[in-house]
Design a protein around this motif. Structure first.
Motif, PDB file in Angstrom:
ATOM      1  N   PHE A  63       0.819  -1.220   0.000  1.00  0.00           N
ATOM      2  CA  PHE A  63       0.000   0.000   0.000  1.00  0.00           C
ATOM      3  C   PHE A  63       0.845   1.259   0.000  1.00  0.00           C
ATOM      4  N   GLY A  74       1.396  -3.802   4.237  1.00  0.00           N
ATOM      5  CA  GLY A  74       0.538  -2.646   4.000  1.00  0.00           C
ATOM      6  C   GLY A  74      -0.161  -2.202   5.263  1.00  0.00           C
ATOM      7  N   ARG A  75      -1.469  -1.988   5.139  1.00  0.00           N
ATOM      8  CA  ARG A  75      -2.237  -1.446   6.261  1.00  0.00           C
ATOM      9  C   ARG A  75      -2.548  -2.494   7.322  1.00  0.00           C
ATOM     10  N   GLU A 356      -1.774  -7.236   4.612  1.00  0.00           N
ATOM     11  CA  GLU A 356      -2.829  -6.234   4.476  1.00  0.00           C
ATOM     12  C   GLU A 356      -4.139  -6.890   4.052  1.00  0.00           C
TER      13      GLU A 356
END
Length: 385
Positions: A63, A74-75, A356
């Motif tokens: 991300f 990522g998140r 993520e």
């Protein structure tokens, strides 16, 4: 007569529950003005990276396209929580570069525990225990309040919450997994049941402290299935050895480790119930992350993921553990623990933390209240009491 009363109750109870759910969905959501988070690496958005060593690629590749202090590609779930509530991503409290705390702050730090541990950072410990995190919050609240009223320029006020925002904030928690891991490592040398009770008591005291500081809405995650972390599974820890009967479940998760997590979760839930009775002016929502994560692990193939024991980034074979982004000589050959081609197909990012894609899957199912007690979506969590 008694039978008729019981019959009516049996018929009407589902209707009452249904009405309550409809009222919740049709009511106005909470007007949260800020988000404050406490936890470990599952929700650390840059604390440990700012304090010690920054993350390296391939962390953050999916991300952010660069390392940003998160133990994932990522998140994290806390990022999806912030987005769901309409807030920007939370800045780590001790990150001094490019930060804004207007809508909250993140005090979570990788490797953190509820109780103090006799370990250094280099041994996998963290100085930022839950107690330290709540003290950091206390300092943050006091100092922002002091300078907010003195500041004449809008530049300061644009980056910090207003004094009245703290009471209208939501406080989220995801911590305890490292305490359980430490207890697992000491099985046989101490009373695990007493230790888990002590851990939960410590947690309760910090929640009480935050209530004294003005916190009123609490969103509390329990521990995930620690026995399902790939690095805990026998497939990554033994050389061609078959575990004894009953050691693992149908998904390859280590039973006794998950049982310890379940015991922690049961006691944590009981503590939340007690605090509800004690703090009638507060809302405390207990979120069953264990069930949410285990559902994903159990349904991995159906949900489009590879086997949950597989690891996207890292080298974990024949008893060797080389963690994501590192190099080492193994059996005379240089090995680089790089990333898989498609992290979105994996549940585990580095053997300990989730990708993520997995974090998104879990967040989508827990934010609507499906795994909460009471069954409230996070947007209505101020209404739990």
């Amino acid at each position: 007569m008694g039978f008729l009363v019981q019959l009516l109750a049996f018929i009407l109870l589902p209707l009452l529950v249904s009405m309550s759910a409809e009222e919740i969905n049709s009511s106005q959501p909470c007007d949260f003005l800020a988000l404050f988070n406490f936890g470990d690496s599952n929700s650390d958005t840059g604390c440990m990276a700012a304090a010690f060593y920054p993350e390296i690629l391939p962390y953050g590749q999916t991300f952010f396209h660069e390392p940003v202090g998160r133990a994932s590609d990522g998140r994290l779930i806390i990022d999806f929580i912030a987005q769901h509530l309409g807030f920007p991503f939370l800045s780590a409290y001790i990150n001094s570069i490019g930060t804004s705390y207007r809508h909250g702050a993140n005090f979570a730090a990788g490797s953190s525990t509820i109780r103090r541990q006799n370990r250094t950072v280099f041994e996998g410990g963290s100085p930022f225990t839950f107690e330290i995190q709540t003290e950091q919050f206390n300092q943050f609240k006091q100092r922002t309040g002091k300078f907010f009223n003195k500041a004449r320029k809008n530049s300061f006020r644009r980056h910090f919450p207003r004094p009245e925002d703290f009471a209208k904030a939501i406080y989220t928690f995801d911590i305890g997994q490292n305490d359980i891991a430490a207890a697992i490592n000491r099985v046989g040398t101490e009373d695990s049941h007493a230790v888990i009770s002590d851990i939960v008591d410590y947690f309760g005291k910090q929640v009480q402290y935050l209530h004294e500081l003005g916190a009123r809405t609490f969103w509390i995650h329990n521990s995930g299935p620690i026995g399902c972390l790939p690095v805990a599974m026998p497939v990554h820890n033994a050389m061609n050895q078959t575990p004894e009967a009953g050691y693992v479940d149908e998904n390859g998760c280590v039973n006794y480790q998950n049982d310890m997590a379940r015991e922690f979760n049961k006691k944590l839930k009981n503590m939340v119930v007690k605090l509800r009775a004690q703090f009638l002016d507060a809302s405390l929502v207990y979120v069953d992350m264990f069930s949410a994560k285990y559902e994903l692990i159990n349904d991995a193939n159906k949900e489009g993921f590879v086997d949950p024991s597989e690891i996207c980034c890292g080298y974990h074979k024949d008893g060797y553990h080389l963690y994501c982004g590192n190099k080492a000589m193994i059996n005379g050959k240089e090995i680089f623990a790089g990333s898989c081609d498609d992290p979105s197909k994996f549940i585990s990012w580095d053997g300990v933390h989730y990708t993520e894609a997995a974090n998104r899957w879990i967040a989508n199912r827990m934010l609507n209240g499906s795994f909460s007690d009471p069954p409230l979506p996070i947007t209505h969590s101020c209404s739990a009491q």
